[in-house]
Write a protein that holds these residues in place. Structure first.
Motif, short mmCIF file in Angstrom:
data_model
loop_
_atom_site.label_atom_id
_atom_site.label_comp_id
_atom_site.label_asym_id
_atom_site.label_seq_id
_atom_site.Cartn_x
_atom_site.Cartn_y
_atom_site.Cartn_z
N ALA A 13 -21.32 11.08 22.33
CA ALA A 13 -19.87 11.25 22.46
C ALA A 13 -19.23 10.01 23.09
CB ALA A 13 -19.56 12.48 23.30
N PHE A 14 -19.92 9.41 24.05
CA PHE A 14 -19.41 8.19 24.67
C PHE A 14 -19.34 7.05 23.66
CE2 PHE A 14 -20.10 4.08 26.72
CZ PHE A 14 -18.99 4.05 27.55
N ARG A 15 -20.42 6.86 22.89
CA ARG A 15 -20.42 5.80 21.87
C ARG A 15 -19.30 6.01 20.86
NH1 ARG A 15 -25.99 6.07 22.55
NH2 ARG A 15 -26.24 7.55 20.87
N ASP A 16 -19.08 7.26 20.47
CA ASP A 16 -18.01 7.58 19.52
C ASP A 16 -16.64 7.25 20.11
OD1 ASP A 16 -16.91 8.76 17.07
OD2 ASP A 16 -16.22 10.36 18.43
N ALA A 17 -16.41 7.67 21.35
CA ALA A 17 -15.12 7.38 22.00
C ALA A 17 -14.93 5.88 22.17
CB ALA A 17 -15.05 8.09 23.35
N LEU A 18 -15.99 5.17 22.55
CA LEU A 18 -15.91 3.73 22.73
C LEU A 18 -15.58 3.03 21.41
CD1 LEU A 18 -16.27 1.38 24.74
CD2 LEU A 18 -18.68 1.33 24.09
N SER A 19 -16.21 3.45 20.34
CA SER A 19 -15.98 2.81 19.05
C SER A 19 -14.55 2.98 18.55
CB SER A 19 -16.96 3.34 17.99
OG SER A 19 -16.63 4.68 17.64
N ARG A 20 -13.88 4.05 18.98
CA ARG A 20 -12.50 4.29 18.56
C ARG A 20 -11.46 3.74 19.55
NH1 ARG A 20 -11.63 9.47 19.01
NH2 ARG A 20 -13.66 10.07 19.81
N SER A 21 -11.93 3.17 20.63
CA SER A 21 -11.02 2.70 21.68
C SER A 21 -10.19 1.51 21.25
CB SER A 21 -11.82 2.30 22.93
OG SER A 21 -12.46 3.42 23.47
N LYS A 22 -8.97 1.47 21.72
CA LYS A 22 -8.08 0.33 21.51
C LYS A 22 -8.01 -0.54 22.77
CE LYS A 22 -6.73 1.65 17.43
NZ LYS A 22 -7.80 1.45 16.50
N HIS A 23 -8.18 0.08 23.91
CA HIS A 23 -8.12 -0.62 25.20
C HIS A 23 -9.27 -0.09 26.06
CE1 HIS A 23 -4.13 -2.06 24.20
NE2 HIS A 23 -3.86 -0.84 23.79
N ILE A 24 -10.09 -1.00 26.57
CA ILE A 24 -11.18 -0.64 27.47
C ILE A 24 -10.85 -1.23 28.83
CG2 ILE A 24 -13.64 -0.84 27.97
CD1 ILE A 24 -14.03 -1.31 24.91
N LEU A 25 -10.77 -0.39 29.83
CA LEU A 25 -10.49 -0.81 31.20
C LEU A 25 -11.65 -0.39 32.08
CD1 LEU A 25 -8.62 -1.84 33.49
CD2 LEU A 25 -7.66 0.46 33.57
N VAL A 26 -12.26 -1.34 32.76
CA VAL A 26 -13.34 -1.05 33.70
C VAL A 26 -12.83 -1.35 35.10
CG1 VAL A 26 -15.66 -1.68 34.46
CG2 VAL A 26 -15.13 -1.60 32.01
N LEU A 27 -12.86 -0.36 35.96
CA LEU A 27 -12.52 -0.52 37.38
C LEU A 27 -13.84 -0.43 38.14
CD1 LEU A 27 -9.48 1.93 37.57
CD2 LEU A 27 -9.41 -0.56 37.39
N SER A 28 -14.16 -1.46 38.89
CA SER A 28 -15.44 -1.43 39.61
C SER A 28 -15.27 -1.82 41.07
CB SER A 28 -16.46 -2.36 38.93
OG SER A 28 -16.05 -3.70 39.01
N GLY A 29 -16.22 -1.32 41.85
CA GLY A 29 -16.24 -1.60 43.28
C GLY A 29 -17.66 -1.80 43.74
N ALA A 30 -17.88 -1.54 44.99
CA ALA A 30 -19.17 -1.82 45.63
C ALA A 30 -20.34 -1.09 44.97
CB ALA A 30 -19.10 -1.48 47.11
N GLY A 31 -20.10 0.08 44.42
CA GLY A 31 -21.18 0.83 43.78
C GLY A 31 -21.81 0.08 42.63
N LEU A 32 -21.04 -0.79 41.98
CA LEU A 32 -21.57 -1.58 40.86
C LEU A 32 -22.73 -2.46 41.31
CD1 LEU A 32 -21.31 -2.55 37.88
CD2 LEU A 32 -19.68 -4.25 38.72
N SER A 33 -22.64 -3.03 42.48
CA SER A 33 -23.65 -3.96 42.96
C SER A 33 -24.75 -3.30 43.79
CB SER A 33 -22.99 -5.07 43.78
OG SER A 33 -22.14 -5.82 42.94
N ALA A 34 -24.62 -2.03 44.08
CA ALA A 34 -25.63 -1.35 44.91
C ALA A 34 -27.02 -1.42 44.28
CB ALA A 34 -25.23 0.10 45.16
N ALA A 35 -27.11 -1.32 42.96
CA ALA A 35 -28.41 -1.40 42.30
C ALA A 35 -29.00 -2.81 42.34
CB ALA A 35 -28.29 -0.92 40.85
N SER A 36 -28.19 -3.79 42.74
CA SER A 36 -28.67 -5.16 42.89
C SER A 36 -29.04 -5.45 44.34
CB SER A 36 -27.60 -6.15 42.44
OG SER A 36 -27.37 -6.05 41.06
N VAL A 37 -29.23 -4.42 45.11
CA VAL A 37 -29.61 -4.48 46.51
C VAL A 37 -28.48 -5.00 47.40
CG1 VAL A 37 -31.44 -5.14 48.12
CG2 VAL A 37 -31.96 -4.95 45.72
#
Length: 142
Positions: A13-37
């Motif tokens: 469902a995510f791939r389908d929604a992404l493929s039909r998207s006209k605008h993709i907005l990513v909001l990121s914070g500290a959680g994005l880098s947590a997996a990078s220690v």
């Protein structure tokens, strides 16, 4: 009444929604880098409330050297960290030639509060590995 949205773990469902998207907005914070220690003010071998206290104007006024030491330590950790899978996925979406493969008509915007440089490193690593014909993209943070 609108149908119930798909669950967040439905990859198809995510791939389908992404493929039909006209605008993709990513909001990121500290959680994005947590997996990078990179933890949010966690290391530094002191209780989290003490570490948070160093990130204040009051701490600067009381002991500038201690605050400088703290942020130098944080920079050292950031320099040693490597972009994780999320950084790479976001970076790939920011490059038009790669975004076309999953969302051919979409514009892309990434807004982040992170200052660790990992998103930029992921972007530059991917871009440098692409043939020049696919590198048509505006530079990030330059």
């Amino acid at each position: 009444m609108d149908p119930k949205p798909p669950s967040s773990d439905d990859a198809a469902a995510f791939r389908d929604a992404l493929s039909r998207s006209k605008h993709i907005l990513v909001l990121s914070g500290a959680g994005l880098s947590a997996a990078s220690v990179l933890r949010v003010y966690q290391p530094f071998e002191m209780p989290a409330d003490c570490v948070r206290a160093l990130a204040t104007p009051q701490a600067w006024g009381e002991n500038q050297s201690r605050v400088w030491q703290f942020y130098h330590y944080r920079r050292e950790i950031a320099i040693k960290a490597r972009p994780n899978a999320a950084h790479i996925a976001i970076a790939r979406l920011s490059i038009p030639a790669l975004r076309e493969m999953v969302a051919s008509n979409a514009e892309f915007t990434h807004i982040t509060q992170n200052i660790d440089g990992l998103s930029t490193r992921a972007y530059n690593d991917i871009l440098s590995a692409l043939p020049e014909t696919e590198q048509r993209s505006r530079p990030l943070f330059q």
